[in-house]
Design a protein around this motif. Structure first.
Motif, PDB file in Angstrom:
ATOM      1  N   LYS A 144       0.837  -1.199   0.000  1.00  0.00           N
ATOM      2  CA  LYS A 144       0.000   0.000   0.000  1.00  0.00           C
ATOM      3  C   LYS A 144       0.879   1.259   0.000  1.00  0.00           C
ATOM      4  O   LYS A 144       1.832   1.369   0.775  1.00  0.00           O
ATOM      5  CB  LYS A 144      -0.885   0.039   1.255  1.00  0.00           C
ATOM      6  N   GLY A 145       0.513   2.212  -0.859  1.00  0.00           N
ATOM      7  CA  GLY A 145       1.091   3.538  -0.789  1.00  0.00           C
ATOM      8  C   GLY A 145       0.123   4.457  -0.068  1.00  0.00           C
ATOM      9  O   GLY A 145      -1.098   4.256  -0.129  1.00  0.00           O
ATOM     10  N   SER A 146       0.651   5.455   0.624  1.00  0.00           N
ATOM     11  CA  SER A 146      -0.213   6.338   1.409  1.00  0.00           C
ATOM     12  C   SER A 146       0.364   7.749   1.428  1.00  0.00           C
ATOM     13  O   SER A 146       1.564   7.946   1.238  1.00  0.00           O
ATOM     14  CB  SER A 146      -0.347   5.804   2.840  1.00  0.00           C
TER      15      SER A 146
ATOM     16  N   PRO B 160      -3.634   2.079  12.709  1.00  0.00           N
ATOM     17  CA  PRO B 160      -4.079   0.694  12.516  1.00  0.00           C
ATOM     18  C   PRO B 160      -5.580   0.496  12.733  1.00  0.00           C
ATOM     19  O   PRO B 160      -6.192  -0.347  12.065  1.00  0.00           O
ATOM     20  CB  PRO B 160      -3.259  -0.093  13.553  1.00  0.00           C
ATOM     21  N   SER B 161      -6.171   1.271  13.634  1.00  0.00           N
ATOM     22  CA  SER B 161      -7.597   1.109  13.925  1.00  0.00           C
ATOM     23  C   SER B 161      -8.480   1.584  12.767  1.00  0.00           C
ATOM     24  O   SER B 161      -9.671   1.267  12.727  1.00  0.00           O
ATOM     25  CB  SER B 161      -7.975   1.874  15.193  1.00  0.00           C
ATOM     26  N   LYS B 162      -7.893   2.334  11.821  1.00  0.00           N
ATOM     27  CA  LYS B 162      -8.666   2.884  10.709  1.00  0.00           C
ATOM     28  C   LYS B 162      -8.539   2.062   9.425  1.00  0.00           C
ATOM     29  O   LYS B 162      -9.161   2.398   8.411  1.00  0.00           O
ATOM     30  CB  LYS B 162      -8.210   4.320  10.420  1.00  0.00           C
ATOM     31  N   ILE B 163      -7.745   1.001   9.460  1.00  0.00           N
ATOM     32  CA  ILE B 163      -7.490   0.257   8.218  1.00  0.00           C
ATOM     33  C   ILE B 163      -7.831  -1.227   8.382  1.00  0.00           C
ATOM     34  O   ILE B 163      -7.187  -2.092   7.785  1.00  0.00           O
ATOM     35  CB  ILE B 163      -6.026   0.416   7.749  1.00  0.00           C
ATOM     36  N   SER B 164      -8.848  -1.519   9.169  1.00  0.00           N
ATOM     37  CA  SER B 164      -9.234  -2.922   9.339  1.00  0.00           C
ATOM     38  C   SER B 164      -9.680  -3.530   8.013  1.00  0.00           C
ATOM     39  O   SER B 164      -9.592  -4.747   7.819  1.00  0.00           O
ATOM     40  CB  SER B 164     -10.344  -3.051  10.382  1.00  0.00           C
TER      41      SER B 164
ATOM     42  N   ILE C 169       4.883  -1.881   8.841  1.00  0.00           N
ATOM     43  CA  ILE C 169       4.791  -3.298   8.534  1.00  0.00           C
ATOM     44  C   ILE C 169       3.856  -3.930   9.563  1.00  0.00           C
ATOM     45  O   ILE C 169       4.174  -3.992  10.749  1.00  0.00           O
ATOM     46  CB  ILE C 169       6.167  -3.975   8.576  1.00  0.00           C
ATOM     47  N   PHE C 170       2.689  -4.360   9.094  1.00  0.00           N
ATOM     48  CA  PHE C 170       1.708  -4.989   9.974  1.00  0.00           C
ATOM     49  C   PHE C 170       1.674  -6.489   9.690  1.00  0.00           C
ATOM     50  O   PHE C 170       1.437  -6.901   8.546  1.00  0.00           O
ATOM     51  CB  PHE C 170       0.314  -4.389   9.759  1.00  0.00           C
ATOM     52  N   VAL C 171       1.913  -7.279  10.712  1.00  0.00           N
ATOM     53  CA  VAL C 171       1.857  -8.739  10.599  1.00  0.00           C
ATOM     54  C   VAL C 171       0.746  -9.214  11.536  1.00  0.00           C
ATOM     55  O   VAL C 171       0.801  -8.980  12.746  1.00  0.00           O
ATOM     56  CB  VAL C 171       3.197  -9.387  10.979  1.00  0.00           C
TER      57      VAL C 171
END
Length: 229
Positions: free
Chosen positions: A144-146, A152-156, A193-195
């Motif tokens: 993802k580009g941003s 994190p709570s806004k991209i579930s 980086i979200f794992v």
């Protein structure tokens, strides 16, 4: 710049291309068995669709810019993982790729890139960015580009998308996906980086599916009837 050599492993089952149809109601894929399924992004973004549509209408130039940015970043990552030159990038996209590369270099044993997946159980289809090992664990990986760092709570919805692909992969390939990984590179310099464990997002994905199917029951029936011809 360090250039890694990525290994590739063929998936257990060959993946056939899917026909896509764009409509006012989103994107649909014609899956095997002549089943028309809505796309993962259509369903996972359904609750916020009106908000995003209003923003795009109000900011057409920025909407186009971010779309081109995303496509360019995805293509660079795909080329890099295919052991090909990434090509010449504009300064902004080059910065985004350089930041994301730190996460991409943790990938190996690539199974699929930009591959169509579907699930008859979910009645859903889409194109997964990457299926590969991340830190040695088989993963669904999304790039993802941003414009700025994400909360994190806004991209579930990102995690639900990856969870859907993990279910599709299991259904199609018989392989368990151990984790979902979302790599986000932002114009403000953030590199995230979200794992995650996909099981955490199954209930929310189910909610999204139930809502979409409830409010689009007639449309889905029409699409299935169209697919018979």
């Amino acid at each position: 710049m360090f250039v890694k050599k990525f290994s590739h492993i063929a998936p257990p089952v060959s993946i056939e291309e899917l026909k896509t149809v764009e409509s006012d109601n989103g994107r649909f894929y014609l899956a095997p068995g002549k089943k028309n399924y809505p796309s993962v992004t259509t369903v996972c973004g359904y609750e916020k669709n009106e908000i995003f549509a209003a923003w795009r209408a109000k900011n057409p130039e920025e909407a186009l810019r971010t779309q081109v940015r995303g496509n360019t970043l995805h293509e660079a990552c795909e080329n890099y993982l295919n052991n090909k030159p990434i090509g010449t990038l504009a300064p902004n996209e080059a910065m985004l790729f350089h930041n994301m590369k730190r996460g991409v270099d943790r990938i190996d044993n690539v199974r699929a890139l930009e591959a169509p997946l579907w699930s008859h159980n979910l009645r859903l289809a889409g194109r997964v960015d990457c299926v590969a090992e991340f830190d040695g664990k088989l993963s669904i990986i999304d790039f993802k580009g941003s414009t700025r760092k994400k909360n994190p709570s806004k991209i579930s919805n990102y995690f639900c998308q990856a969870t859907a692909y993990s279910i599709m992969w299991k259904e199609m390939m018989g392989e368990n996906i151990e984790q979902i990984v979302v790599l986000i590179s932002s114009e403000d310099g953030a590199n995230q980086i979200f794992v995650k464990n996909p099981m955490e997002y199954v209930p929310e994905l189910k909610h999204m599916l139930d809502l979409y199917y409830k409010e689009n029951a007639e449309l889905l029936v029409e699409k299935q009837e169209e697919s018979l011809f």
